[in-house]
Design a protein around this motif. Structure first.
Motif, short mmCIF file in Angstrom:
data_model
loop_
_atom_site.label_atom_id
_atom_site.label_comp_id
_atom_site.label_asym_id
_atom_site.label_seq_id
_atom_site.Cartn_x
_atom_site.Cartn_y
_atom_site.Cartn_z
N MET A 1 -16.94 -9.27 31.71
CA MET A 1 -16.53 -7.91 31.48
C MET A 1 -17.67 -6.94 31.81
SD MET A 1 -13.89 -6.39 30.68
CE MET A 1 -13.21 -4.92 30.05
N ARG A 2 -18.89 -7.32 31.48
CA ARG A 2 -20.03 -6.48 31.80
C ARG A 2 -20.16 -6.30 33.31
NH1 ARG A 2 -22.99 -3.51 28.12
NH2 ARG A 2 -22.94 -4.59 26.17
N PHE A 3 -19.83 -7.34 34.04
CA PHE A 3 -19.91 -7.28 35.50
C PHE A 3 -18.96 -6.21 36.04
CE2 PHE A 3 -18.32 -8.76 39.65
CZ PHE A 3 -19.52 -8.70 40.36
N LEU A 4 -17.73 -6.18 35.53
CA LEU A 4 -16.76 -5.18 35.97
C LEU A 4 -17.20 -3.77 35.60
CD1 LEU A 4 -13.42 -7.01 35.15
CD2 LEU A 4 -14.50 -6.72 37.38
N THR A 5 -17.77 -3.62 34.41
CA THR A 5 -18.27 -2.31 33.99
C THR A 5 -19.40 -1.85 34.91
OG1 THR A 5 -17.72 -2.87 31.72
CG2 THR A 5 -19.19 -1.02 32.04
N SER A 6 -20.28 -2.77 35.25
CA SER A 6 -21.39 -2.43 36.16
C SER A 6 -20.88 -2.03 37.54
CB SER A 6 -22.35 -3.61 36.29
OG SER A 6 -22.91 -3.93 35.05
N ILE A 7 -19.91 -2.76 38.04
CA ILE A 7 -19.32 -2.44 39.34
C ILE A 7 -18.67 -1.05 39.30
CG2 ILE A 7 -17.46 -3.06 40.95
CD1 ILE A 7 -19.79 -4.88 41.25
N MET A 8 -17.97 -0.74 38.19
CA MET A 8 -17.32 0.56 38.08
C MET A 8 -18.35 1.69 38.10
SD MET A 8 -15.49 2.76 35.15
CE MET A 8 -16.94 2.52 34.24
N TRP A 9 -19.45 1.54 37.35
CA TRP A 9 -20.48 2.58 37.31
C TRP A 9 -21.17 2.73 38.66
CZ3 TRP A 9 -20.28 6.37 34.25
CH2 TRP A 9 -19.81 6.23 32.97
N ILE A 10 -21.35 1.64 39.38
CA ILE A 10 -21.95 1.72 40.72
C ILE A 10 -21.02 2.49 41.65
CG2 ILE A 10 -22.57 0.34 42.74
CD1 ILE A 10 -23.69 -1.75 40.76
N ILE A 11 -19.72 2.23 41.57
CA ILE A 11 -18.76 2.95 42.42
C ILE A 11 -18.74 4.44 42.08
CG2 ILE A 11 -16.28 3.21 42.87
CD1 ILE A 11 -16.07 0.15 42.66
N VAL A 12 -18.76 4.77 40.79
CA VAL A 12 -18.80 6.18 40.38
C VAL A 12 -20.06 6.84 40.89
CG1 VAL A 12 -19.00 7.72 38.37
CG2 VAL A 12 -17.29 5.90 38.38
#
Length: 95
Positions: A1-12
């Motif tokens: 789940m942390r991985f998906l959160t990190s990916i989302m913040w990188i995209i933002v």
């Protein structure tokens, strides 16, 4: 789940950087009568975004913390209740 959160913040972050690079034009913001601010377009937009996001983020974290406390208390009460309940042993039935 942390991985998906990190990916989302990188995209933002990439979206914000791309937007800022493409819209880097000087603007004049009139705050009050005699107060004028010369800045670039992304600065007031990012400030407005953060001003709208931060209160709801704080509310979300506070609610999550409160619910976590309530859940911990309920789990503790359930464990105490289960520990105090004595299950009577029944005599084996023989036919």
């Amino acid at each position: 789940m942390r991985f998906l959160t990190s990916i989302m913040w990188i995209i933002v972050l990439l979206i914000i950087v791309t937007f800022s690079i493409n819209n880097w034009v000087p603007i004049t913001v009139y705050l009050w009568k005699n107060l004028v601010m010369d800045t670039f377009l992304p600065v007031p937009l990012i400030v407005a975004f953060l001003a709208g996001m931060i209160p709801y983020f704080i509310l979300h974290r506070a609610t999550r913390w409160s619910m976590s406390r309530k859940l911990t208390q309920a789990e503790r009460a359930l464990a105490q209740t289960q520990a105090s309940v004595v299950i009577p042993e029944t005599a084996p039935v023989t036919s």
